[in-house]
Motif scaffolding. Structure first.
Motif, PDB file in Angstrom:
ATOM      1  N   CYS A   1      -3.752   0.001  -2.556  1.00 18.95           N
ATOM      2  CA  CYS A   1      -3.097  -0.922  -2.688  1.00 18.95           C
ATOM      3  C   CYS A   1      -2.923  -1.733  -4.035  1.00 18.95           C
ATOM      4  CB  CYS A   1      -3.824  -1.909  -1.858  1.00 18.95           C
ATOM      5  SG  CYS A   1      -4.093  -1.679  -0.066  1.00 18.95           S
TER       6      CYS A   1
ATOM      7  N   PHE B   1      -6.885  -3.618   1.231  1.00 17.72           N
ATOM      8  CA  PHE B   1      -5.869  -4.884   1.364  1.00 17.72           C
ATOM      9  C   PHE B   1      -6.719  -5.953   0.712  1.00 17.72           C
ATOM     10  CE2 PHE B   1      -4.572  -8.779   3.317  1.00 17.72           C
ATOM     11  CZ  PHE B   1      -3.085  -8.789   2.934  1.00 17.72           C
TER      12      PHE B   1
ATOM     13  N   SER C   1       0.834  -1.204  -0.048  1.00 18.28           N
ATOM     14  CA  SER C   1      -0.158  -0.142   0.098  1.00 18.28           C
ATOM     15  C   SER C   1       0.882   1.115  -0.001  1.00 18.28           C
ATOM     16  CB  SER C   1      -0.994   0.020   1.231  1.00 18.28           C
ATOM     17  OG  SER C   1      -0.278   0.064   2.333  1.00 18.28           O
TER      18      SER C   1
END
Length: 72
Positions: free
Chosen positions: A25, A47, A19
């Motif tokens: 991300c 994520f 990230s």
């Protein structure tokens, strides 16, 4: 940065999710430590979303290869 490894279709898959400071991300992976696939031009907001996108892509690629010899 977070890395996950697993076996799919007898192939070793290693996925990395990273990230940036804004929380976007990106992901990359290798299969059997050969070649390198990454998605840097379309970052995702979480994520979890990045890991799922990477797994979907990597699993499809691993399934398209002949079965490997990695222990399940």
């Amino acid at each position: 940065m977070s890395t996950e490894t697993y076996v799919r279709n007898g192939r070793h898959v290693e996925i990395t999710v990273d990230s940036d400071p804004t929380g976007q991300c990106t992901w990359s992976y290798t299969i059997d430590a050969d070649g390198f696939t990454e998605m840097r031009d379309r970052p995702l907001d979480s994520f979890e979303a990045a890991m799922q996108a990477a797994k979907t892509h990597a699993n499809a690629k691993a399934d398209a290869l002949p079965a490997g010899n990695a222990a399940q």
